[in-house]
Scaffold this motif. Structure first.
Motif, PDB file in Angstrom:
ATOM      1  N   GLN A 187       0.818  -1.220   0.000  1.00 41.94           N
ATOM      2  CA  GLN A 187       0.000   0.000   0.000  1.00 41.94           C
ATOM      3  C   GLN A 187       0.848   1.265   0.000  1.00 41.94           C
ATOM      4  OE1 GLN A 187      -3.256  -0.761  -0.444  1.00 41.94           O
ATOM      5  NE2 GLN A 187      -2.495  -2.827  -0.297  1.00 41.94           N
ATOM      6  N   GLY A 188       2.109   1.103  -0.272  1.00 48.21           N
ATOM      7  CA  GLY A 188       2.951   2.292  -0.392  1.00 48.21           C
ATOM      8  C   GLY A 188       2.553   3.092  -1.627  1.00 48.21           C
ATOM      9  N   ASN A 238       5.066  -0.723 -12.771  1.00 52.45           N
ATOM     10  CA  ASN A 238       5.364   0.232 -11.730  1.00 52.45           C
ATOM     11  C   ASN A 238       6.187  -0.430 -10.638  1.00 52.45           C
ATOM     12  OD1 ASN A 238       5.270   2.361  -9.798  1.00 52.45           O
ATOM     13  ND2 ASN A 238       3.417   3.082 -10.797  1.00 52.45           N
ATOM     14  N   HIS A 239       7.305   0.174 -10.337  1.00 53.96           N
ATOM     15  CA  HIS A 239       8.211  -0.365  -9.332  1.00 53.96           C
ATOM     16  C   HIS A 239       8.008   0.375  -8.020  1.00 53.96           C
ATOM     17  CE1 HIS A 239      12.470  -0.347  -7.530  1.00 53.96           C
ATOM     18  NE2 HIS A 239      11.927  -1.511  -7.240  1.00 53.96           N
ATOM     19  N   CYS A 240       7.647  -0.371  -6.968  1.00 53.80           N
ATOM     20  CA  CYS A 240       7.436   0.230  -5.646  1.00 53.80           C
ATOM     21  C   CYS A 240       8.780   0.436  -4.958  1.00 53.80           C
ATOM     22  CB  CYS A 240       6.547  -0.691  -4.807  1.00 53.80           C
ATOM     23  SG  CYS A 240       6.342  -0.130  -3.109  1.00 53.80           S
ATOM     24  N   TYR A 241       9.014   1.669  -4.493  1.00 55.50           N
ATOM     25  CA  TYR A 241      10.280   1.956  -3.815  1.00 55.50           C
ATOM     26  C   TYR A 241      10.347   1.310  -2.443  1.00 55.50           C
ATOM     27  CZ  TYR A 241      11.256   5.592  -7.281  1.00 55.50           C
ATOM     28  OH  TYR A 241      11.505   6.267  -8.426  1.00 55.50           O
ATOM     29  N   VAL A 251       7.062  -5.185  -8.246  1.00 50.71           N
ATOM     30  CA  VAL A 251       6.824  -4.635  -9.576  1.00 50.71           C
ATOM     31  C   VAL A 251       5.418  -5.010 -10.007  1.00 50.71           C
ATOM     32  CG1 VAL A 251       7.514  -4.647 -12.005  1.00 50.71           C
ATOM     33  CG2 VAL A 251       9.257  -4.731 -10.206  1.00 50.71           C
ATOM     34  N   GLU A 252       4.610  -4.005 -10.215  1.00 46.62           N
ATOM     35  CA  GLU A 252       3.208  -4.239 -10.544  1.00 46.62           C
ATOM     36  C   GLU A 252       2.950  -3.969 -12.013  1.00 46.62           C
ATOM     37  OE1 GLU A 252       0.386  -3.350  -7.575  1.00 46.62           O
ATOM     38  OE2 GLU A 252      -0.983  -2.428  -8.987  1.00 46.62           O
ATOM     39  N   ASN A 253       2.334  -4.942 -12.643  1.00 48.66           N
ATOM     40  CA  ASN A 253       1.972  -4.776 -14.043  1.00 48.66           C
ATOM     41  C   ASN A 253       0.747  -3.899 -14.160  1.00 48.66           C
ATOM     42  OD1 ASN A 253       0.814  -5.611 -16.776  1.00 48.66           O
ATOM     43  ND2 ASN A 253       2.720  -6.766 -16.706  1.00 48.66           N
ATOM     44  N   SER A 254       0.654  -3.182 -15.259  1.00 47.85           N
ATOM     45  CA  SER A 254      -0.487  -2.267 -15.430  1.00 47.85           C
ATOM     46  C   SER A 254      -1.807  -3.016 -15.556  1.00 47.85           C
ATOM     47  CB  SER A 254      -0.287  -1.385 -16.654  1.00 47.85           C
ATOM     48  OG  SER A 254      -0.257  -2.148 -17.828  1.00 47.85           O
TER      49      SER A 254
END
Ligand SMILES: [Zn+2]
Length: 78
Positions: free
Chosen positions: A42-43, A54-57, A62-65
């Motif tokens: 949930q960051g 999208n790469h979460c810091y 890594v989330e695919n669209s």
């Protein structure tokens, strides 16, 4: 998610003739105005990588669209 329901999806797919455009659209839809929420932690700090992932810091997920959309379950060759 209104536009993903029912027959509208047929029009949606017609307007997006290839995977790349579809992913780009979904990435824009999911993360519009740069807003991103990681599905794991949930960051909300991350960056969009090439191929519209999208790469979460925070947790480096890594989330695919296509994740968590209708396309997550439908096979269009995405
Ligand atoms: Zn995360």
């Amino acid at each position: 998610m209104e536009q993903f329901k029912g027959k509208n999806i047929l029009n949606f797919v017609k307007e997006l003739p290839n995977d790349d455009k579809c992913k780009a659209y979904l990435a824009k839809y999911k993360w519009q105005d740069g807003f991103f929420t990681c599905s794991k932690c949930q960051g909300n700090k991350g960056c969009v990588k090439k191929d519209y992932k999208n790469h979460c810091y925070n947790c480096h997920h890594v989330e695919n669209s296509t994740a968590n959309t209708l396309f997550h379950k439908v096979k269009f060759g995405l």
